[in-house]
Every structure is written in structure tokens, then in C-alpha cells.
Design a protein around this motif. Structure first.
Motif, PDB file in Angstrom:
ATOM      1  N   THR A   1      -2.540   4.551  -2.534  1.00 39.94           N
ATOM      2  CA  THR A   1      -3.624   4.059  -1.684  1.00 39.94           C
ATOM      3  C   THR A   1      -4.254   5.211  -0.916  1.00 39.94           C
ATOM      4  OG1 THR A   1      -2.346   2.012  -1.394  1.00 39.94           O
ATOM      5  CG2 THR A   1      -4.205   2.380   0.117  1.00 39.94           C
ATOM      6  N   GLN A   2      -3.414   6.114  -0.459  1.00 38.47           N
ATOM      7  CA  GLN A   2      -3.884   7.280   0.283  1.00 38.47           C
ATOM      8  C   GLN A   2      -3.055   8.495  -0.121  1.00 38.47           C
ATOM      9  OE1 GLN A   2      -5.350   6.840   4.280  1.00 38.47           O
ATOM     10  NE2 GLN A   2      -3.979   8.428   5.050  1.00 38.47           N
ATOM     11  N   LEU A   3      -3.743   9.568  -0.468  1.00 41.32           N
ATOM     12  CA  LEU A   3      -3.081  10.797  -0.895  1.00 41.32           C
ATOM     13  C   LEU A   3      -3.319  11.898   0.127  1.00 41.32           C
ATOM     14  CD1 LEU A   3      -1.630  12.566  -3.059  1.00 41.32           C
ATOM     15  CD2 LEU A   3      -3.917  13.051  -3.991  1.00 41.32           C
TER      16      LEU A   3
ATOM     17  N   CYS B   1      -8.748   7.635  -4.931  1.00 40.35           N
ATOM     18  CA  CYS B   1      -8.214   6.983  -3.731  1.00 40.35           C
ATOM     19  C   CYS B   1      -8.637   7.752  -2.475  1.00 40.35           C
ATOM     20  CB  CYS B   1      -6.690   6.884  -3.805  1.00 40.35           C
ATOM     21  SG  CYS B   1      -5.820   8.461  -3.630  1.00 40.35           S
ATOM     22  N   ARG B   2      -8.335   7.197  -1.327  1.00 43.11           N
ATOM     23  CA  ARG B   2      -8.640   7.871  -0.062  1.00 43.11           C
ATOM     24  C   ARG B   2      -7.807   9.149   0.032  1.00 43.11           C
ATOM     25  NH1 ARG B   2      -8.194   3.702   4.245  1.00 43.11           N
ATOM     26  NH2 ARG B   2      -5.964   4.082   4.185  1.00 43.11           N
TER      27      ARG B   2
ATOM     28  N   THR C   1       0.874  -1.165   0.000  1.00 45.74           N
ATOM     29  CA  THR C   1       0.000   0.000   0.000  1.00 45.74           C
ATOM     30  C   THR C   1       0.919   1.224   0.000  1.00 45.74           C
ATOM     31  OG1 THR C   1      -0.123  -0.173   2.418  1.00 45.74           O
ATOM     32  CG2 THR C   1      -1.964  -1.058   1.151  1.00 45.74           C
ATOM     33  N   THR C   2       0.396   2.352  -0.479  1.00 45.10           N
ATOM     34  CA  THR C   2       1.218   3.552  -0.609  1.00 45.10           C
ATOM     35  C   THR C   2       0.509   4.763  -0.012  1.00 45.10           C
ATOM     36  OG1 THR C   2       0.325   3.792  -2.850  1.00 45.10           O
ATOM     37  CG2 THR C   2       2.519   2.826  -2.650  1.00 45.10           C
TER      38      THR C   2
ATOM     39  N   ASP D   1     -11.632  12.739   2.533  1.00 44.53           N
ATOM     40  CA  ASP D   1     -12.216  11.671   3.343  1.00 44.53           C
ATOM     41  C   ASP D   1     -11.899  11.895   4.820  1.00 44.53           C
ATOM     42  OD1 ASP D   1     -13.311   9.992   1.219  1.00 44.53           O
ATOM     43  OD2 ASP D   1     -11.222   9.655   0.661  1.00 44.53           O
ATOM     44  N   PHE D   2     -10.691  12.379   5.073  1.00 44.12           N
ATOM     45  CA  PHE D   2     -10.259  12.616   6.449  1.00 44.12           C
ATOM     46  C   PHE D   2      -9.454  13.912   6.547  1.00 44.12           C
ATOM     47  CE2 PHE D   2     -10.666   7.943   6.330  1.00 44.12           C
ATOM     48  CZ  PHE D   2     -11.522   7.758   7.410  1.00 44.12           C
TER      49      PHE D   2
END
Length: 306
Positions: free
Chosen positions: A177-179, A218-219, A156-157, A248-249
Motif C-alpha cells: 500500500t505504501q513503499l 503505490c504511494r 494495508t501494508t 508522494d511524501f
């Protein structure tokens, strides 16, 4: 070589291990990777997102290159350039080198009776890449190929960007995977004073990146580093920008008085957890987000949509 021998040696003494032939990529063992192997705690990313701290590879393909010279950054800026210069190493070579460097840096734990044997064995084969060690990853000319190669190896990245490359962000076919996009000021003057951008139109580029974020599949996470007496003001300004990005967060974390930042800021610029929590709540209340998790030991809170 992207860095002089003097600068390479200085960074090696700080725990960096450079890989490849061009001297622009490196790995460094995270404090929490060591802690996890010793059963002394885990990184907030494990608590928030389920990433195994002992299997996280902290690296960057662009150590000497960044568009900004943020006052709160723990790096030495003497060798930092705002645009990519010179040749570059291929993704596969960088990844192989970083994994091997991580293994060598962790070899001493095999002689430590406090090490968790299972975690130590698993640490030899990391499965998450924190592409955030230093520099701006999107300046690496083939960043998408690097992401693809990590994913091909079942990693995952988690990629952290300063938002100064909206054109790359807009055309990013291979997503991590998450930016993360760093948002460290509620308005232009504070941004210029604190983040010290080295390229023209930086505030506008950041805003463009925030506007692009909702189109990313992506997230997505907005990350704000809180510096007391510098940028912990105007929660309304932050909220307007965050609403535009619709992440998302949202991670609100404290500036840490470490490294070279101690030459630019004072210890009182580091807020405590209560101050971070209150500031995060103020922003969240204005943009429809609420605190969903927290890590007091890392001085960070996580907000999600209500």
C-alpha cells in the motif's frame, strides 16, 4: 534456524515473538499500539495516513538479514547477515503466527482498567502490517507472496526498504500500500560512514532504487533519519536525490537515542523537533515540497508536493 538459541532468547527478552519454524520472522508490539489502547496518544502514521495505531501489526519476515549496519539503528548487529541464508517459512504461516503473537502480547491489557474496550477488541484483528520491525524485507525470498497474502486478508501494508535491492524493486509485481525508501545521507561518504553498507556498490544501488521509484504505482515515501553532527548537512544533496525519486511524501524524523545505538552514538546526536523542522524546511524549499503535517511527540515532519 536462522538465529542461534542465544540470539533468539535475547530478542525474546526485548519483546520480539518469533513465528514459523525457521526463526527469521517475528512480531513486536509497537509503543504506540499500547499507547492507543490506553488512550494516551497515537502513532504519527495514524495522524499522517489514517492508520489505526491499535490495529497495526509491527512485523518483519527477515529479522536476521540486512545489507547495512546503520549506526543509528537500535538493533544488535551480532547476528545480522547481509544475504539470505537457509530455508524460509511460507507467508501464510508467518502472518498467522504474527497475529497470534500480537494477541498474546496484548492479553495483559484485558486486565487494565485504563484500556479502551472498543480499541482492545479491535486490536485482536489487526488490519495494517508495518513490515519494518527489523532487517530488510526485500531479502525475504517471497516478499511479493507475503504482500499478496496480507492484502488477501484485507490488510494495508507499509513496507520499509533500504534501497539495496533495485532489481527486486524494478520487478515488484505485487506492491505494498505504501513503499518507503530510506535515504539517510546526501552523498556517498556520509552514507558509507553512517549506514555502513555490507555489500559492494551500495550507494549506486540506492541511487538506482531512487530512479525506479517514479515507476512504482503505490504511494511512495522517502524517509530520512536525522542524526545531528552526522547527516544533517548538505540539504542541496538531499534535494537532488529526492527530485530524482519524485516521492508522494517525504518524512524527516529524528534519530532516537535508544537500544544498541547508544553504544555507537551519543545523546547529542539526537536532534530536537525544532532542528528537524528547520532541516526539513531547508530540504523542502530546494525540491518543491512543503511541510503538510507534523508530530512533535515523535520528532517527525511530513512534506508533500507544493
Amino acid at each position: 534456524m536462522a538465529l542461534s538459541k542465544e540470539n533468539l532468547n535475547k530478542l525474546e527478552k526485548m519483546g520480539y515473538r518469533f513465528v514459523g519454524r525457521q526463526g527469521h520472522a517475528a512480531a513486536k508490539i509497537c509503543h504506540w499500539t499500547k499507547k492507543s489502547i490506553l488512550n494516551e496518544g497515537v502513532c504519527y502514521k495514524e495522524k499522517f495516513y489514517g492508520i489505526d495505531s491499535h490495529r497495526c501489526l509491527q512485523m518483519s519476515p527477515s529479522i536476521p538479514f540486512c545489507h547495512q549496519k546503520c549506526l543509528f539503528c537500535w538493533r544488535d548487529f551480532s547476528a545480522t547477515e547481509s544475504q539470505w541464508e537457509g530455508k524460509y517459512d511460507e507467508p501464510g504461516e508467518i502472518i498467522e503466527g504474527c497475529i497470534e503473537a500480537q494477541r498474546k502480547l496484548l492479553c495483559g491489557f484485558f486486565g487494565n482498567e485504563k484500556s479502551n474496550p472498543e480499541k482492545l477488541a479491535q486490536s485482536q484483528n489487526p488490519n495494517n502490517a508495518a513490515i519494518s520491525l527489523a532487517g530488510e524485507p526485500l531479502l525475504y525470498p517471497v516478499i511479493e507472496d507475503l504482500i499478496d497474502e496480507f492484502h488477501r486478508r484485507s490488510f494495508t501494508t507499509f513496507l520499509v526498504s533500504n534501497g539495496m535491492s533495485p532489481e527486486k524493486l524494478k520487478n515488484l509485481e505485487s506492491e505494498p500500500t505504501q513503499l518507503y525508501i530510506s535515504l539517510d545521507a546526501p552523498e556517498k561518504k556520509i552514507f558509507n560512514d553512517l549506514c555502513q553498507p555490507q555489500i559492494p556498490g551500495s550507494w549506486e544501488k540506492l541511487n538506482e532504487s531512487l530512479e525506479i521509484l517514479p515507476s512504482i504505482d503505490c504511494r511512495t515515501v522517502i524517509r530520512t533519519t536525522c542524526v545531528q553532527k552526522r547527516n544533517m548537512v548538505n540539504p542541496e544533496g538531499y534535494a537532488r536525490l529526492i527530485k530524482k525519486a519524485d516521492p508522494d511524501f517525504l518524512e524527516i524524523k529524528a534519530y532516537m537515542f535508544v537500544g544498541y545505538s547508544r553504544q555507537r552514538l551519543e545523546k547529542e546526536n539526537m536532534p530536537d523537533f525544532k532542528e528537524v523542522n528547520e532541516f526539513a524546511s531547508a530540504i523542502g524549499n530546494l525540491c518543491g515540497m512543503e511541510i503538510v503535517n507534523e508530530s512533535p511527540e515523535s520528532l517527525v515532519v511530513l512534506l508533500g508536493n507544493k
